[in-house]
Design a protein around this motif. Structure first.
Motif, short mmCIF file in Angstrom:
data_model
loop_
_atom_site.label_atom_id
_atom_site.label_comp_id
_atom_site.label_asym_id
_atom_site.label_seq_id
_atom_site.Cartn_x
_atom_site.Cartn_y
_atom_site.Cartn_z
N GLU A 1 2.69 25.62 -9.23
CA GLU A 1 3.95 25.05 -8.79
C GLU A 1 3.81 24.18 -7.54
OE1 GLU A 1 6.53 25.44 -10.75
OE2 GLU A 1 5.24 26.69 -12.02
N MET A 2 2.63 24.16 -6.95
CA MET A 2 2.42 23.38 -5.72
C MET A 2 2.14 21.93 -6.03
SD MET A 2 -0.04 26.03 -3.63
CE MET A 2 -0.45 24.73 -2.46
N ASP A 3 2.55 21.06 -5.13
CA ASP A 3 2.19 19.65 -5.22
C ASP A 3 0.88 19.44 -4.45
OD1 ASP A 3 4.30 18.73 -6.76
OD2 ASP A 3 5.59 18.44 -5.03
N PRO A 4 -0.20 19.10 -5.14
CA PRO A 4 -1.48 18.95 -4.46
C PRO A 4 -1.56 17.71 -3.57
CG PRO A 4 -1.71 18.36 -6.76
CD PRO A 4 -0.32 18.91 -6.60
N VAL A 5 -0.71 16.74 -3.85
CA VAL A 5 -0.72 15.52 -3.03
C VAL A 5 0.71 15.15 -2.64
CG1 VAL A 5 -2.80 14.65 -4.18
CG2 VAL A 5 -0.55 13.90 -4.97
N GLN A 6 0.82 14.39 -1.57
CA GLN A 6 2.12 13.90 -1.11
C GLN A 6 1.99 12.41 -0.85
OE1 GLN A 6 3.75 16.18 2.08
NE2 GLN A 6 5.60 14.95 2.26
N ILE A 7 2.94 11.64 -1.37
CA ILE A 7 2.88 10.18 -1.28
C ILE A 7 3.77 9.69 -0.13
CG2 ILE A 7 3.31 8.00 -2.48
CD1 ILE A 7 2.91 9.50 -5.12
N TYR A 8 3.19 8.83 0.71
CA TYR A 8 3.93 8.20 1.79
C TYR A 8 3.92 6.69 1.58
CZ TYR A 8 3.29 12.66 4.21
OH TYR A 8 3.29 13.98 4.55
N ARG A 9 5.00 6.06 1.98
CA ARG A 9 5.04 4.61 1.90
C ARG A 9 4.12 4.01 2.95
NH1 ARG A 9 8.02 0.94 -0.62
NH2 ARG A 9 8.21 -1.14 0.27
N GLY B 1 2.96 2.83 -8.45
CA GLY B 1 2.61 3.31 -9.78
C GLY B 1 1.25 3.99 -9.82
N VAL B 2 0.27 3.42 -9.14
CA VAL B 2 -1.06 4.03 -9.12
C VAL B 2 -1.04 5.31 -8.30
CG1 VAL B 2 -3.45 3.71 -8.35
CG2 VAL B 2 -2.27 1.85 -9.54
N ALA B 3 -0.30 5.32 -7.19
CA ALA B 3 -0.19 6.54 -6.39
C ALA B 3 0.45 7.67 -7.20
CB ALA B 3 0.63 6.27 -5.12
N GLU B 4 1.49 7.36 -7.96
CA GLU B 4 2.14 8.38 -8.78
C GLU B 4 1.22 8.85 -9.92
OE1 GLU B 4 5.78 6.62 -10.07
OE2 GLU B 4 6.81 6.91 -8.15
N SER C 1 0.82 -1.21 0.00
CA SER C 1 0.00 0.00 0.00
C SER C 1 0.85 1.26 0.00
CB SER C 1 -0.93 0.02 1.22
OG SER C 1 -0.18 0.12 2.42
N ARG C 2 0.21 2.34 -0.40
CA ARG C 2 0.77 3.70 -0.31
C ARG C 2 -0.31 4.59 0.28
NH1 ARG C 2 4.40 1.07 -1.43
NH2 ARG C 2 6.17 1.45 -2.80
N GLN C 3 0.12 5.56 1.06
CA GLN C 3 -0.80 6.56 1.58
C GLN C 3 -0.55 7.88 0.88
OE1 GLN C 3 -0.56 6.50 5.95
NE2 GLN C 3 -2.52 5.45 5.93
N VAL C 4 -1.63 8.50 0.43
CA VAL C 4 -1.54 9.76 -0.31
C VAL C 4 -2.26 10.84 0.49
CG1 VAL C 4 -2.06 10.94 -2.46
CG2 VAL C 4 -1.49 8.50 -2.49
N LEU C 5 -1.54 11.89 0.83
CA LEU C 5 -2.12 13.03 1.54
C LEU C 5 -2.57 14.07 0.51
CD1 LEU C 5 -2.73 14.64 4.14
CD2 LEU C 5 -0.39 15.55 3.99
N VAL D 1 -6.69 7.20 -14.14
CA VAL D 1 -5.48 6.95 -13.34
C VAL D 1 -4.89 5.58 -13.69
CG1 VAL D 1 -4.68 6.47 -10.99
CG2 VAL D 1 -6.09 8.48 -11.45
N PHE D 2 -5.72 4.56 -13.81
CA PHE D 2 -5.21 3.23 -14.14
C PHE D 2 -4.59 3.21 -15.53
CE2 PHE D 2 -8.49 1.27 -11.09
CZ PHE D 2 -7.57 1.25 -10.06
N GLU D 3 -5.20 3.91 -16.48
CA GLU D 3 -4.65 3.96 -17.83
C GLU D 3 -3.30 4.66 -17.84
OE1 GLU D 3 -3.62 5.28 -21.71
OE2 GLU D 3 -4.22 6.66 -20.10
N ARG D 4 -3.17 5.72 -17.06
CA ARG D 4 -1.90 6.44 -16.97
C ARG D 4 -0.83 5.55 -16.34
NH1 ARG D 4 -0.39 12.01 -16.38
NH2 ARG D 4 -2.59 12.62 -16.48
N ALA D 5 -1.20 4.84 -15.26
CA ALA D 5 -0.24 3.96 -14.59
C ALA D 5 0.21 2.83 -15.51
CB ALA D 5 -0.86 3.38 -13.32
#
Length: 216
Positions: free
Chosen positions: A156-164, A118-121, A29-33, A68-72
């Motif tokens: 220029e902002m990152d709307p989400v942040q990915i955590y392991r 990959g899906v989180a990204e 899993s990945r957690q996305v803020l 999202v799945f198609e992009r991944a």
């Protein structure tokens, strides 16, 4: 007793074959803020707006959308097809927070981990594109230079942040436990058969009894 032991052995072998036939299921899993969603308030007033429940639900749905799945799948072809990602990846909104947990399943730990990442990204990239589009619309609609500067800053902002998230875990049942369960079941069935084989003739003999009026 021989029948019971034979059935116990047969049960153990059948359980082992069934367990081996099931491909190991690994999860990661990945957690996305989600930090920003609707940028209108931030651009127009300079104050970031809190995410609403509707925003959180919308973000969670997009995390497992076809886009999202198609992009991944397009970005990393070893993750599998869009259909495989749809069948193996899920997203859950953590109660009382802006965290979305993306969980992926796969036959191996490495693939499960890559799918979750990959899906989180892909979700992060899709959210950035959405934010860029909203900011560009505001830039084109407004004449205030201050608003335009804020809109450019938002781009220029990152709307989400990915955590392991959690380390990959294996959900395959233990072969020893499967064999033991099969053996116990086989032994139980065998014991019932042996009991029936032993006592039924006796019960039948007693029920027939001695014929009345038989000459001695």
């Amino acid at each position: 007793m021989t029948i019971a032991l034979a059935l116990a052995l047969l049960g153990a072998i059948s359980a082992l074959l069934a367990a081996q036939g099931n491909r190991p299921s690994w999860t990661a899993s990945r957690q996305v803020l989600v930090r920003t969603w609707n940028v209108d308030g931030l651009v127009l007033s300079g104050q970031p707006a809190q995410l609403t429940d509707e925003d959180r639900v919308s973000a969670t749905k997009i995390a497992t959308s076809y886009e999202v799945f198609e992009r991944a799948a397009r970005t990393a072809r070893d993750l599998g097809s869009v259909k495989q990602l749809q069948d193996s990846v899920s997203a859950k909104l953590e109660a009382g927070s802006n965290l979305i947990t993306i969980t992926a399943e796969a036959p191996s730990a490495q693939l499960a981990d890559r799918r979750a990442q990959g899906v989180a990204e892909a979700f992060s990239a899709a959210t950035k594109e959405r934010q860029f589009s909203l900011a560009d619309d505001l830039i084109s609609q407004r004449t205030s230079e201050e608003v335009k500067q804020r809109a450019r800053a938002v781009r220029e902002m990152d709307p989400v942040q990915i955590y392991r998230g959690s380390e990959p875990t294996n959900g395959r049942p233990s072969l020893i436990r499967s064999a033991a369960s099969g053996a116990v079941l086989g032994l139980g069935v065998g014991a019932l058969i042996v009991a029936a084989w032993t006592f039924l003739p006796r019960l039948r003999s007693r029920s027939q009894g001695t014929p009345a009026g038989r000459d001695r």
